[in-house]
Scaffold this active site. Structure first.
Site, PDB file in Angstrom:
ATOM      1  N   LYS A  75      53.797  -9.754  12.115  1.00  0.00           N
ATOM      2  CA  LYS A  75      55.178  -9.578  11.655  1.00  0.00           C
ATOM      3  C   LYS A  75      56.007  -8.962  12.779  1.00  0.00           C
ATOM      4  O   LYS A  75      55.512  -8.109  13.521  1.00  0.00           O
ATOM      5  CB  LYS A  75      55.203  -8.692  10.399  1.00  0.00           C
ATOM      6  CG  LYS A  75      56.569  -8.619   9.721  1.00  0.00           C
ATOM      7  CD  LYS A  75      56.533  -7.748   8.466  1.00  0.00           C
ATOM      8  CE  LYS A  75      57.895  -7.628   7.810  1.00  0.00           C
ATOM      9  NZ  LYS A  75      57.890  -6.794   6.593  1.00  0.00           N
ATOM     10  N   SER A 150      60.230  -8.927   2.672  1.00  0.00           N
ATOM     11  CA  SER A 150      60.667  -9.263   4.013  1.00  0.00           C
ATOM     12  C   SER A 150      59.580  -9.937   4.854  1.00  0.00           C
ATOM     13  O   SER A 150      59.885 -10.590   5.846  1.00  0.00           O
ATOM     14  CB  SER A 150      61.140  -8.004   4.728  1.00  0.00           C
ATOM     15  OG  SER A 150      60.084  -7.062   4.849  1.00  0.00           O
ATOM     16  N   SER A 174      57.468  -5.784   0.062  1.00  0.00           N
ATOM     17  CA  SER A 174      57.603  -6.795   1.114  1.00  0.00           C
ATOM     18  C   SER A 174      56.327  -7.500   1.554  1.00  0.00           C
ATOM     19  O   SER A 174      56.405  -8.418   2.368  1.00  0.00           O
ATOM     20  CB  SER A 174      58.276  -6.189   2.341  1.00  0.00           C
ATOM     21  OG  SER A 174      59.663  -6.221   2.163  1.00  0.00           O
TER      22      SER A 174
END
Ligand code: GLN
Length: 467
Positions: A75, A150, A174
């Site tokens: 990420k 996210s 997330s």
């Protein structure tokens, strides 16, 4: 070739494939699919292949473990030395960290292969990747829909077979919500279980590091490597890291599963029916279903949307345009801050900075932030009481299936997406999301929540629900 970590690592050991071969395969899938899905925001082919070659040497020498030679997506808020790391923000465009976060150091040492960085909402604020400066990612199961957020780049990448697994971070949902949207497994750990050193912060009292994977077993294998005390992160206690992968086959007989009425009351008939079928499944495996109540649940969202923007406003105050972000040629210092922050941050980041600054300001601090902290304690106590009665709590992860990109009219509509994931975040306890069944041709999901540091238990129940 896209298989679970458990299978791939066997294949690497018995010579069916090599890490270089596997890495080339995943790089090929990324090439084929990324233009459409926008799951990866950067791909580091050369360094990935070099890491793979090293991993093959490790394996040949009989070294390493389950993650050795296995390619993953990172990420875009995990600082990777020398590789652009932006947290989806214009503010960090072009930023190449001079150091590496602890999790990536551990994975590097374990011989894992970093393919590149995956998309995230700007500074991890959002549930769809729509606030990313790179534009939104698409759900590989239906490209009109969001992969969630996210960590939506990570969930899309795993679901599309672009990597064996991916790192994510979870502050209010997330990891779990994007896992639910894409039909993969998503593990959020106990606050402090995994070091956050070098992971770009959103809200420091809530941020956790975890993974998006193909199965609870894979999540267990990953956690064994990344969990543990780190002297660079004072929130990581010295609690022993168990062999999570050996705790999976616990007997479901006699396990008490709590179902909180607050989480099922508002479900649509179809989702409720599907969820009930999972309760029956658990019962058929010998578990006992217990109706429970978590009365403080209704305050979860409100508490989160005071505490998290407050901490966001503090964390993002360091981005003043001097070291990072768009440069300003304003004549005085204050104007240069204004210009850099106006150009560097998107609308959602600005909204949260404004809310957080307000909640923390003199005169409002007691009424908002302090009060939210008190209610946070009540939410924690709700869970503690429940765990005196039951071993784990089972809920849907999200109220329904992945929504269409662009379909949330207001920020509030988007915030409501996390109504079922936020309470565990506020309480700091572990939870895993696993897929089951379908509705509207999209996967449904279950969330297994457990007490502090009982990742093994939640993964075990998740594993047994699936097998
Ligand atoms: N969607 C939630 C938010 O926007 C959670 C974000 C997260 O967990 N990073 O705040």
């Amino acid at each position: 070739m896209h298989q679970t970590i458990a299978t791939l690592s066997q294949q690497l050991r018995n010579g069916t494939t090599s890490s270089v071969e596997l890495t080339k395969y995943y790089l090929g899938v990324i090439k084929d699919k990324n233009a459409e899905l926008n799951a990866f925001v950067s791909v580091n082919e050369e360094s990935a292949l070099a890491m793979a070659a090293k991993a093959d040497d490790m394996i040949a020498a009989g070294k390493g473990g389950a993650l050795t030679g296995i390619p993953l997506g990172v990420k875009d808020n995990f600082s990777e030395k020398g590789m652009e790391t932006t947290a989806g923000s214009n503010m960090l465009k072009g930023y190449k960290p001079p150091y590496e976060c602890t999790v990536l150091m551990k994975l590097r040492e374990a011989g894992a292969v970093f393919l590149g960085h995956t998309n995230t909402d700007e500074f991890m604020m959002g549930s769809s990747t729509e606030t990313s400066v790179f534009g939104s990612s698409k759900n590989p199961l239906d490209t009109e829909r969001t992969p969630g957020g996210s960590s939506g780049g990570s969930s899309a990448a795993v679901a599309a077979g672009m990597c064996a697994w991916a790192l994510g971070s979870d502050t209010g949902g997330s990891i779990r919500q994007p896992a639910a949207c894409c039909g993969v497994t998503g593990l959020k750990v106990t606050y402090g279980r995994v070091s956050r050193y070098g992971v770009i912060a959103m809200a420091s009292s809530l941020d956790t590091v975890g993974c998006l994977a193909q199965s609870p077993e894979d999540a267990a294998l990953i956690l064994e490597v990344i969990a543990g005390h780190d002297e660079m992160d004072a929130t990581t206690p010295d609690v022993e890291v168990p062999k999570y992968s050996e705790q999976l086959n616990q007997d479901m007989k006699g396990i008490k599963i709590g179902v909180p009425k607050e989480y099922v009351e508002g479900l649509s008939d179809e989702v409720k029916k599907a969820f009930d079928s999972q309760l029956e499944l658990a019962e058929s495996k010998g578990a006992k279903i217990v109706d429970i109540s978590l009365p403080m649940t209704e305050y979860g969202l409100a508490v989160y949307y005071i505490i998290s923007p407050s901490e966001v406003s503090a964390n993002l105050s360091r981005y003043d345009g001097l070291r990072f972000g768009p440069k300003s040629d304003a004549e005085d210092l204050v104007s240069s801050y204004f210009e850099a922050r106006t150009a560097g941050f998107g609308d959602e980041a600005k909204r949260r900075i404004i809310i957080g600054t307000y909640a923390l300001s003199a005169g409002y601090f007691d009424a908002y932030y302090k009060k939210a902290l008190k209610v946070r304690t009540l939410i924690k106590q709700d869970f503690e009481k429940a765990f005196e009665q039951v071993d784990v709590i089972l809920t849907p992860t999200v109220p329904t299936v992945a929504f269409k990109t662009g379909s949330k009219g207001s920020p509030m509509d988007m915030y409501l997406e996390d109504i079922m994931t936020i309470p565990a975040s506020v309480a700091g306890i572990p939870a895993v999301s696993i897929p089951y069944g379908e509705y509207d041709n999209m996967p449904l999901s279950l969330q297994v929540i457990g007490p502090m540091f009982e990742e093994g238990r939640v993964l075990g129940v998740a594993h047994n629900m699936k097998n």
